[in-house]
Design a protein around this motif. Structure first.
Motif, PDB file in Angstrom:
ATOM      1  N   LEU A  75      34.534  39.753  44.998  1.00 44.82           N
ATOM      2  CA  LEU A  75      34.190  39.220  43.680  1.00 44.82           C
ATOM      3  C   LEU A  75      34.970  39.937  42.582  1.00 44.82           C
ATOM      4  CD1 LEU A  75      32.383  37.340  41.963  1.00 44.82           C
ATOM      5  CD2 LEU A  75      30.724  39.199  41.899  1.00 44.82           C
ATOM      6  N   LEU A  76      35.048  41.259  42.679  1.00 49.57           N
ATOM      7  CA  LEU A  76      35.800  42.012  41.675  1.00 49.57           C
ATOM      8  C   LEU A  76      37.293  41.687  41.722  1.00 49.57           C
ATOM      9  CD1 LEU A  76      34.043  45.476  41.859  1.00 49.57           C
ATOM     10  CD2 LEU A  76      33.899  43.794  40.033  1.00 49.57           C
ATOM     11  N   TRP A  78      38.575  38.886  42.714  1.00 49.34           N
ATOM     12  CA  TRP A  78      38.701  37.526  42.186  1.00 49.34           C
ATOM     13  C   TRP A  78      38.697  37.534  40.658  1.00 49.34           C
ATOM     14  CZ3 TRP A  78      34.472  34.339  40.185  1.00 49.34           C
ATOM     15  CH2 TRP A  78      34.873  33.027  39.917  1.00 49.34           C
ATOM     16  N   ARG A  79      37.944  38.472  40.077  1.00 54.66           N
ATOM     17  CA  ARG A  79      37.873  38.586  38.616  1.00 54.66           C
ATOM     18  C   ARG A  79      38.994  39.463  38.054  1.00 54.66           C
ATOM     19  NH1 ARG A  79      35.830  34.886  36.241  1.00 54.66           N
ATOM     20  NH2 ARG A  79      35.406  36.213  34.465  1.00 54.66           N
ATOM     21  N   ARG A  80      40.019  39.755  38.884  1.00 55.55           N
ATOM     22  CA  ARG A  80      41.222  40.493  38.493  1.00 55.55           C
ATOM     23  C   ARG A  80      40.952  41.975  38.182  1.00 55.55           C
ATOM     24  NH1 ARG A  80      44.854  37.046  40.236  1.00 55.55           N
ATOM     25  NH2 ARG A  80      44.827  35.049  39.191  1.00 55.55           N
ATOM     26  N   CYS A  81      39.993  42.555  38.852  1.00 55.70           N
ATOM     27  CA  CYS A  81      39.706  43.980  38.718  1.00 55.70           C
ATOM     28  C   CYS A  81      40.747  44.762  39.534  1.00 55.70           C
ATOM     29  CB  CYS A  81      38.293  44.242  39.242  1.00 55.70           C
ATOM     30  SG  CYS A  81      37.718  45.911  38.954  1.00 55.70           S
ATOM     31  N   ALA A  86      37.763  48.007  42.898  1.00 56.66           N
ATOM     32  CA  ALA A  86      37.082  47.086  43.809  1.00 56.66           C
ATOM     33  C   ALA A  86      36.696  47.779  45.114  1.00 56.66           C
ATOM     34  CB  ALA A  86      37.967  45.874  44.099  1.00 56.66           C
TER      35      ALA A  86
END
Length: 101
Positions: A75-76, A78-81, A86
């Motif tokens: 998820l992280l 995917w959110r460009r973290c 991550a």
């Protein structure tokens, strides 16, 4: 052992397909559609490795704390973290779920 043989076989198959392209085409360019398929092979192989190692205990599919950690990391990402964040969050979430269980 079977899983590792399958993963190794898929890695060899991917390398053979990539090597066969230049040999068969003789310097010509691949069509864009074929290049898209070739470009997706390594990520698919990596995904298969992650899913297999996360959901398998060697003999059967299991869902445990590591699945929650991998989901949090995914998820992280995917959110460009950043990758380091991550991974740290995924490890922390996995440890927290194991501590609560």
């Amino acid at each position: 052992m079977t899983v590792w043989l399958l993963i190794g076989g898929m890695a060899v198959l991917t390398a053979m397909i990539k090597a066969a392209g230049p040999v068969l085409l003789g310097g010509r360019e691949l069509p864009a559609k074929a290049m898209g398929v070739v470009a997706l092979m390594p990520p698919v192989l990596l995904t298969a490795l992650v899913v297999t190692s996360t959901l398998s205990d060697g003999r059967r599919i299991t869902v445990d704390a590591s699945v929650v950690g991998v989901a949090a990391g995914a998820l992280l990402l995917w959110r460009r973290c950043p990758l380091v964040i991550a991974v740290l969050v995924a490890a922390g979430v996995t440890a927290l779920v194991r501590a609560l269980a």
